[in-house]
Design an enzyme around this catalytic site. Structure first.
Site, PDB file in Angstrom:
ATOM      1  N   TYR A 266      -4.426   4.254  -7.012  1.00  0.00           N
ATOM      2  CA  TYR A 266      -3.535   5.163  -7.748  1.00  0.00           C
ATOM      3  C   TYR A 266      -4.327   5.950  -8.793  1.00  0.00           C
ATOM      4  CZ  TYR A 266      -0.635   6.726 -11.566  1.00  0.00           C
ATOM      5  OH  TYR A 266      -0.109   7.487 -12.569  1.00  0.00           O
TER       6      TYR A 266
ATOM      7  N   SER B  37      -3.051  11.217 -15.829  1.00  0.00           N
ATOM      8  CA  SER B  37      -2.736   9.985 -16.545  1.00  0.00           C
ATOM      9  C   SER B  37      -3.898   9.555 -17.420  1.00  0.00           C
ATOM     10  CB  SER B  37      -2.462   8.906 -15.501  1.00  0.00           C
ATOM     11  OG  SER B  37      -2.509   7.641 -16.083  1.00  0.00           O
TER      12      SER B  37
ATOM     13  N   LYS C  29      -5.510  10.236  -9.238  1.00  0.00           N
ATOM     14  CA  LYS C  29      -5.378  11.130 -10.395  1.00  0.00           C
ATOM     15  C   LYS C  29      -6.730  11.781 -10.713  1.00  0.00           C
ATOM     16  CE  LYS C  29      -1.032  10.616 -10.913  1.00  0.00           C
ATOM     17  NZ  LYS C  29      -0.151  11.708 -10.486  1.00  0.00           N
TER      18      LYS C  29
ATOM     19  N   GLY D 264      12.725  12.822 -10.258  1.00  0.00           N
ATOM     20  CA  GLY D 264      12.145  11.587 -10.803  1.00  0.00           C
ATOM     21  C   GLY D 264      12.273  11.503 -12.321  1.00  0.00           C
TER      22      GLY D 264
ATOM     23  N   ASN E 254       6.991  -1.798 -15.922  1.00  0.00           N
ATOM     24  CA  ASN E 254       6.667  -1.246 -17.239  1.00  0.00           C
ATOM     25  C   ASN E 254       7.425  -1.951 -18.347  1.00  0.00           C
ATOM     26  OD1 ASN E 254       6.492   1.585 -15.375  1.00  0.00           O
ATOM     27  ND2 ASN E 254       4.759   1.006 -16.639  1.00  0.00           N
TER      28      ASN E 254
ATOM     29  N   ASP F 207       9.604  16.564   1.824  1.00  0.00           N
ATOM     30  CA  ASP F 207       8.338  15.983   1.405  1.00  0.00           C
ATOM     31  C   ASP F 207       7.294  17.076   1.140  1.00  0.00           C
ATOM     32  OD1 ASP F 207       5.938  14.506   1.340  1.00  0.00           O
ATOM     33  OD2 ASP F 207       6.934  12.941   2.534  1.00  0.00           O
TER      34      ASP F 207
ATOM     35  N   ILE G 130       5.363 -11.461 -22.640  1.00  0.00           N
ATOM     36  CA  ILE G 130       4.311 -10.597 -23.200  1.00  0.00           C
ATOM     37  C   ILE G 130       2.999 -11.021 -22.557  1.00  0.00           C
ATOM     38  CG2 ILE G 130       3.039 -10.009 -25.301  1.00  0.00           C
ATOM     39  CD1 ILE G 130       5.620 -10.368 -26.867  1.00  0.00           C
TER      40      ILE G 130
HETATM   41  N1  UDP Z   1       3.728  -5.590 -20.826  1.00  0.00           N
HETATM   42  C1  UDP Z   1       4.165  -6.883 -21.140  1.00  0.00           C
HETATM   43  N2  UDP Z   1       5.177  -7.413 -20.410  1.00  0.00           N
HETATM   44  C2  UDP Z   1       5.790  -6.750 -19.372  1.00  0.00           C
HETATM   45  C3  UDP Z   1       5.353  -5.433 -19.073  1.00  0.00           C
HETATM   46  C4  UDP Z   1       4.308  -4.887 -19.822  1.00  0.00           C
HETATM   47  O1  UDP Z   1       3.636  -7.505 -22.052  1.00  0.00           O
HETATM   48  O2  UDP Z   1       6.692  -7.308 -18.733  1.00  0.00           O
HETATM   49  C5  UDP Z   1       2.643  -4.985 -21.621  1.00  0.00           C
HETATM   50  C6  UDP Z   1       1.408  -4.659 -20.799  1.00  0.00           C
HETATM   51  O3  UDP Z   1       0.553  -5.788 -20.737  1.00  0.00           O
HETATM   52  C7  UDP Z   1       0.815  -3.507 -21.592  1.00  0.00           C
HETATM   53  C8  UDP Z   1       2.037  -2.814 -22.200  1.00  0.00           C
HETATM   54  O4  UDP Z   1       3.103  -3.756 -22.112  1.00  0.00           O
HETATM   55  O5  UDP Z   1       0.046  -4.001 -22.637  1.00  0.00           O
HETATM   56  C9  UDP Z   1       2.431  -1.556 -21.449  1.00  0.00           C
HETATM   57  O6  UDP Z   1       2.535  -1.876 -20.091  1.00  0.00           O
HETATM   58  P1  UDP Z   1       3.107  -0.853 -19.021  1.00  0.00           P
HETATM   59  O7  UDP Z   1       3.042  -1.517 -17.676  1.00  0.00           O
HETATM   60  O8  UDP Z   1       4.431  -0.349 -19.471  1.00  0.00           O
HETATM   61  O9  UDP Z   1       2.105   0.374 -19.103  1.00  0.00           O
HETATM   62  P2  UDP Z   1       0.521   0.465 -18.792  1.00  0.00           P
HETATM   63  O10 UDP Z   1      -0.015  -0.902 -18.571  1.00  0.00           O
HETATM   64  O11 UDP Z   1       0.443   1.321 -17.611  1.00  0.00           O
HETATM   65  O12 UDP Z   1      -0.060   1.087 -20.011  1.00  0.00           O
END
Ligand code: UDP
Length: 339
Positions: A152, A127, A156, A12, A202, A60, A220
Site C-alpha cells: 500500500y 500519505s 503511494k 468514500g 484505525n 471503476d 492501546i
Molecule cells: N491504535 C491503538 N489501538 C487501536 C488502533 C490504533 O492503539 O485499536 C494506535 C496505533 O498504534 C497508532 C495510532 O493509534 O499509534 C493511530 O493508528 P491508526 O491505525 O489510526 O493510524 P496509523 O497507524 O496509520 O497512523
C-alpha cells in the site's frame, strides 16, 4: 472555463467531504466510484448537505472505456482529484498484486485520458507513510522518504513518482500530491463520515465504536514508546480541514500558468497527539468513560510522526480551523447516527 472537477472515490470518506467543499467553493464535482469501499448513503448525505444533486458515475477507474465514455459525455473538465484506491495496509501485504493493479493502474488510466481530453490539473491522495519513522520531527516535504513498509505504502510512493515524471516531461499536466496525516472526524452536520468495513483498524473509529457499545473495549497498542506518556504520536486532522486542502490545491493549480508544475504538500495540523491524549480528549468532550486496556505494540507502527504544514499554509493559503476536540465531537456525533 469549466467548473467541473472529477472526483474519483468521491463516495468514500475523504472524497465525500471534498465533494461538499467543492460545491461550497462554487465547483461542480462529478463523482466516479465503484462502491468497493463506500456506501450509496454517502451520496444522499452529500446531497442533503449541499441541497442539490451530485452527478455520479458508478464504475471503476481502472476501466479505461468506462472513464473515457464518461469524459466524452461530460465535455470540458477543469481537473481531477484522485482518491479512488485500496487503503488497507495489512491486506496489501497479503494481496500485493491487487494493490499494485488497482492503485497504479487507475492512475495510469487517468493520466492517459487527461492527455486525450486535455485535462491539465491533477490532485493526488498521498500519505505521510512515505516518511516512515522520520529521523527528525516535524516532517517537512523535504524530509527524506523511507522505503515503503507495505505494498500500500509503495503504491503511494510510486504514484507520486509517476506523476512527477509525467509533469516534468513535455506533457501538459500539472500535479499536486497531498500527503495526508491522520484524518479523523466527520462532517459537523453528521450527514457523512467514515464507514469502516468490518472491525476498524484505525484508532478513532475503534474509539467511537467502543463508546457506542458495538465493540467491547479498545486496546492501546503499546505504552512503552519514547513519548510523553509512552503511547504513539500522530497528527490527527479533521476530515473537513483535509477536504478543504483539496479545494485549495485545485485553486493553486488554477493560479499557476506554468505547464510543468509538480508540488507536494503535507496536510496535517502540525500538532502531535498521543493515543492516550486522543482517548482522554474523547472522554472529555463526550463525558463518557472509555473501556480501554494496554496491549503489545502493533507491528509496523511508527513511534512518532507529525507534520510541518508551513508550506501548505504559505502556498495554498490553507490552514486548519478545527481542533482535535472538534474532530472527536464530530466523530462521536456521526457514530451516534450509525447506532
Ligand atoms: N491504535 C491503538 N489501538 C487501536 C488502533 C490504533 O492503539 O485499536 C494506535 C496505533 O498504534 C497508532 C495510532 O493509534 O499509534 C493511530 O493508528 P491508526 O491505525 O489510526 O493510524 P496509523 O497507524 O496509520 O497512523
Amino acid at each position: 472555463m469549466s467548473d467541473k472537477i472529477i472526483v474519483t472515490g468521491g463516495a468514500g470518506y475523504i472524497g465525500s467531504h471534498t465533494v461538499v467543499e467543492l460545491v461550497q467553493a462554487g465547483y461542480e464535482p462529478i463523482i466516479i466510484d465503484n462502491f468497493a469501499n463506500a456506501e450509496k448513503s454517502a451520496i444522499h448525505g452529500i446531497q442533503q448537505i449541499v441541497g442539490k444533486e451530485i452527478k455520479l458515475y458508478e464504475g471503476d477507474c481502472n476501466d479505461y472505456s468506462f472513464v473515457r465514455d464518461m469524459l466524452k459525455k461530460e465535455g470540458a473538465i477543469a481537473g481531477i482529484i484522485h482518491f479512488a484506491a485500496y487503503k488497507a495496509v495489512g491486506e496489501s501485504v497479503r494481496k500485493p498484486l491487487q494493490y499494485y493493479k488497482n492503485n497504479i493502474g487507475s492512475l495510469l488510466v487517468l493520466l492517459d485520458l487527461m492527455l486525450e481530453f486535455k485535462i491539465s490539473k491533477l490532485v493526488f491522495s498521498s500519505s505521510c507513510t512515505v516518511y516512515g519513522q522520520p529521523d527528525e520531527l516535524p516532517v517537512t516535504e523535504l524530509t527524506p522518504k523511507k522505503p515503503a513498509e507495505s505494498p500500500y505504502g509503495n503504491t503511494k510512493q510510486i504514484s507520486e513518482e509517476i506523476i512527477e515524471d509525467v509533469v516534468k516531461s513535455p506533457l501538459p499536466i500539472k500535479g499536486i500530491a497531498l500527503r495526508y496525516f491522520n484524518p479523523i472526524g466527520a462532517h459537523p452536520s453528521a450527514k457523512i463520515g467514515e464507514l469502516p468495513l468490518g472491525v476498524p483498524n484505525n484508532l478513532v473509529p475503534y474509539v467511537t465504536q467502543t463508546a457506542s457499545g458495538k465493540l467491547e473495549k479498545i486496546t492501546i497498542f503499546g505504552d512503552d514508546y519514547n513519548t510523553i506518556d509512552g503511547t504513539c504520536i500522530r497528527d490527527y486532522i479533521h476530515v473537513v480541514d483535509l477536504a478543504r486542502a483539496h479545494v485549495s490545491a485545485i485553486q493553486y493549480l488554477e493560479s499557476k500558468n506554468e505547464t510543468s508544475l509538480f508540488d507536494l504538500f503535507n496536510v496535517g495540523t502540525g500538532q502531535g497527539n498521543s493515543v492516550l491524549e486522543v482517548i482522554k480528549t474523547f472522554e472529555e468532550v463526550t463525558g463518557l468513560k472509555l473501556n480501554y486496556t494496554i496491549g503489545p505494540r502493533r507491528p509496523g507502527d511508527v513511534e512518532k510522526v507529525y507534520a510541518d504544514v508551513s508550506k501548505a499554509n504559505r502556498l495554498l493559503h490553507w490552514k486548519t480551523i478545527f481542533t482535535l476536540a472538534d474532530a472527536l465531537k464530530d466523530a462521536w456525533r456521526w457514530q451516534q447516527t450509525l447506532g
